[in-house]
Design an enzyme around this catalytic site. Structure first.
Site, PDB file in Angstrom:
ATOM      1  N   SER A 156       0.815  -1.359   0.146  1.00 30.81           N
ATOM      2  CA  SER A 156       0.097   0.436   0.336  1.00 30.81           C
ATOM      3  C   SER A 156       0.916   1.526  -0.377  1.00 30.81           C
ATOM      4  O   SER A 156       1.735   1.588  -1.158  1.00 30.81           O
ATOM      5  CB  SER A 156      -0.907  -0.096   1.105  1.00 30.81           C
ATOM      6  OG  SER A 156      -1.814   1.134   1.610  1.00 30.81           O
TER       7      SER A 156
ATOM      8  N   ASP B 116      -3.247   6.431  -3.078  1.00 34.68           N
ATOM      9  CA  ASP B 116      -1.878   5.475  -2.432  1.00 34.68           C
ATOM     10  C   ASP B 116      -1.319   4.727  -2.725  1.00 34.68           C
ATOM     11  O   ASP B 116      -1.923   4.282  -4.464  1.00 34.68           O
ATOM     12  CB  ASP B 116      -2.396   5.336  -1.057  1.00 34.68           C
ATOM     13  CG  ASP B 116      -3.416   3.917  -1.316  1.00 34.68           C
ATOM     14  OD1 ASP B 116      -3.989   3.938  -2.355  1.00 34.68           O
ATOM     15  OD2 ASP B 116      -3.229   3.388  -0.079  1.00 34.68           O
TER      16      ASP B 116
ATOM     17  N   ASP C 152      -1.764   1.437  -3.872  1.00 30.87           N
ATOM     18  CA  ASP C 152      -1.897   0.271  -4.806  1.00 30.87           C
ATOM     19  C   ASP C 152      -3.333   1.047  -4.898  1.00 30.87           C
ATOM     20  O   ASP C 152      -4.495   0.214  -5.212  1.00 30.87           O
ATOM     21  CB  ASP C 152      -1.748  -0.504  -3.795  1.00 30.87           C
ATOM     22  CG  ASP C 152      -2.781  -0.402  -2.326  1.00 30.87           C
ATOM     23  OD1 ASP C 152      -3.121   0.324  -1.271  1.00 30.87           O
ATOM     24  OD2 ASP C 152      -3.728  -1.347  -1.768  1.00 30.87           O
TER      25      ASP C 152
ATOM     26  N   ASP D 242      -6.253   1.468  -3.423  1.00 33.07           N
ATOM     27  CA  ASP D 242      -7.214   1.545  -2.420  1.00 33.07           C
ATOM     28  C   ASP D 242      -8.526   2.879  -2.422  1.00 33.07           C
ATOM     29  O   ASP D 242      -9.674   3.051  -1.440  1.00 33.07           O
ATOM     30  CB  ASP D 242      -8.151   0.604  -1.536  1.00 33.07           C
ATOM     31  CG  ASP D 242      -6.452   0.563  -0.403  1.00 33.07           C
ATOM     32  OD1 ASP D 242      -5.893   1.595  -0.384  1.00 33.07           O
ATOM     33  OD2 ASP D 242      -6.414  -0.282   0.695  1.00 33.07           O
TER      34      ASP D 242
END
Ligand code: MG
Length: 450
Positions: free
Chosen positions: A95, A238, A240, A242
């Site tokens: 992340s 961010d 990744d 999500d």
């Protein structure tokens, strides 16, 4: 012993994350699943991605499960693909952690993050080395598959009013943090008829632009770009993707609780229903929902917990204050690109600027503090805290939440670090400082005494 933290398995490359360790993780996950299961695997743009992925795949195949590799994709795209085409999913991502880290997030067949009970089963196989090693002719099959990102973009488009958004011809300043969304968000915006001004939209696992956590100090270039270009809004993901964090056309960084409340209001306006959020969320969320006759259900802190509760309660919307929004008609997980498409739709439908929409929401002030507390003291501190505050209006769903007239304070132990966190919110700045300070003193005294 635990393998999974609050965000899956995380480690530094060359330290915790060695090929040997990762092969064993793959073997543990594969042994936990029935033979012949279909595992979807995808990753973010980290330099170590291929090394981590291939080690995990090797372990998986050795247990007789099959792997479908979808390449670089945002975590929510991997989740959606798992829900549609797989029996289990793995996102290779850390992340927003620094580039030397990587991680594994396990995804259940319904696309949600793996519940804790299931993680424990994998952990027990891992620590007992009780692996199912199959014979040479039963080794799993590997396939690489393209098109997962395109499928994800199409799914998002099917949940918003594309024509209405297109008509506004928005200019969007976009910062992908050199992460997985480089492969999705620019194309999504193009399909929504937006003019895209992009920075850090080239995939690069060294994260040359800035750290991949979308905090204000990391988004100075984006703030500048929005102001100078006259864009309608700015958006940052961010690593990744999500999550999505927004900048209004005046160049103001919008904390996640603002966008959460804005989307919440639009959905509440349309229909009542149930809304789910953790106890740490701003009371704006509840005020807005109640105004339109909806109901708020609180949970402990953590996106997977919010998602599970939403499924149980058949909720129509949920999310967290860090920019993680969950749209159940799409999927039960945080999704940054979906949040972006929804914000554009809200702007298009209301015919207003983002700053106007935000300024129409009730305004509250928040403060967050933390104090040191050893992990082994945490439970005792919590007990004493509950005892000491028992005459106040408290809720103990997660830590202790003290609820006053137009203010609240939440005191809870961190799940990952040796600290206690204090969250406070009130109508004005002075008040929020005063209450945060009051409870910080109480907490400090208790921690010292334990
Ligand atoms: Mg993330």
């Amino acid at each position: 012993m635990r393998l999974f933290g609050t965000n899956g398995i995380r480690g530094k490359i060359g330290e915790e994350f060695t090929p040997d360790f990762l092969v064993r993780i793959g073997m543990a996950i594969g042994s936990y699943l029935p033979r012949g299961s279909k595992i979807i695997i995808g990753m973010d743009t980290r330099i170590s991605g291929e090394m981590v992925k291939n080690a995990v795949i090797s372990g998986l195949l050795s247990t007789g499960v099959n792997v479908i590799d979808i390449g670089i994709a945002p975590t929510p795209a991997i989740q959606l693909y798992t829900k549609k085409h797989g029996d289990f999913g793995i996102a290779i991502t850390a992340s927003h952690n620094p580039p030397e880290f990587n991680g594994l997030k396990c995804i259940w067949r319904d696309g949600t993050e793996l519940p804790r009970e299931e993680e424990e089963k994998i952990e027990s196989i891992f620590f007992s080395s009780n692996f199912r090693i199959v014979s040479w002719k039963e080794v799993g099959k590997y396939m690489s598959q393209c098109g997962a990102n395109e499928e994800y973009i199409e799914a998002i488009l099917s949940h918003v009013d594309v024509e209405k958004i297109k008509k506004r011809r928005f200019t969007v300043a976009l910062d992908c943090a050199n992460g997985a969304s480089c492969f999705t968000t620019p194309y999504l915006l193009e399909k929504l008829g937006c003019r895209v001004l992009s920075i850090n939209c080239q995939p690069d696992g060294t994260f040359p632009g800035h750290e991949s956590e979308p905090r204000p100090e990391n988004l100075q270039d984006l703030l500048f770009l929005v102001k100078e270009s006259g864009a309608d809004l700015g958006v940052a993901h961010d690593g990744d993707a999500d999550r999505a964090i927004f900048i209004d056309e005046k160049g103001r960084y919008l904390y996640g609780d603002k966008t959460l409340a804005l989307v919440d209001k639009e959905i509440a306006k349309r229909k009542g229903g149930k809304f789910v959020t953790p106890v740490s969320t701003s009371m704006v969320f509840e005020k807005v929902v109640k105004k339109y006759g909806g109901e708020v259900i609180y949970t402990k802190v953590g996106a997977p917990i919010v998602a599970r509760k939403m499924i149980e309660e058949n909720a129509i919307f949920g999310g967290e204050e860090n920019g993680g929004l969950i749209f159940p008609e799409h999927q039960y997980c945080r999704d940054g690109a979906m949040a972006l498409a929804k914000i554009l739709e809200i702007m298009a439908k209301n015919g207003k600027k983002l700053s106007q929409l935000i300024d129409e929401l009730p305004n509250y002030y928040q403060m967050k503090l933390s104090i040191q507390c050893d992990n082994d003291k945490k439970d005792k501190v919590l007990e004493r805290l509950k005892q000491e505050l028992k005459d106040e209006n408290i809720k103990t769903l997660d830590g202790v939440k003290i609820i006053g007239e137009d203010w609240w304070v939440l005191i809870r132990p961190s799940g990952t670090e040796p600290i206690y966190r204090i969250y406070a919110e009130a109508r004005n700045e002075e008040k929020v400082k005063k209450i945060a300070e009051k409870y910080r003193k109480i907490l400090e005294r208790i921690v010292k005494g334990v």
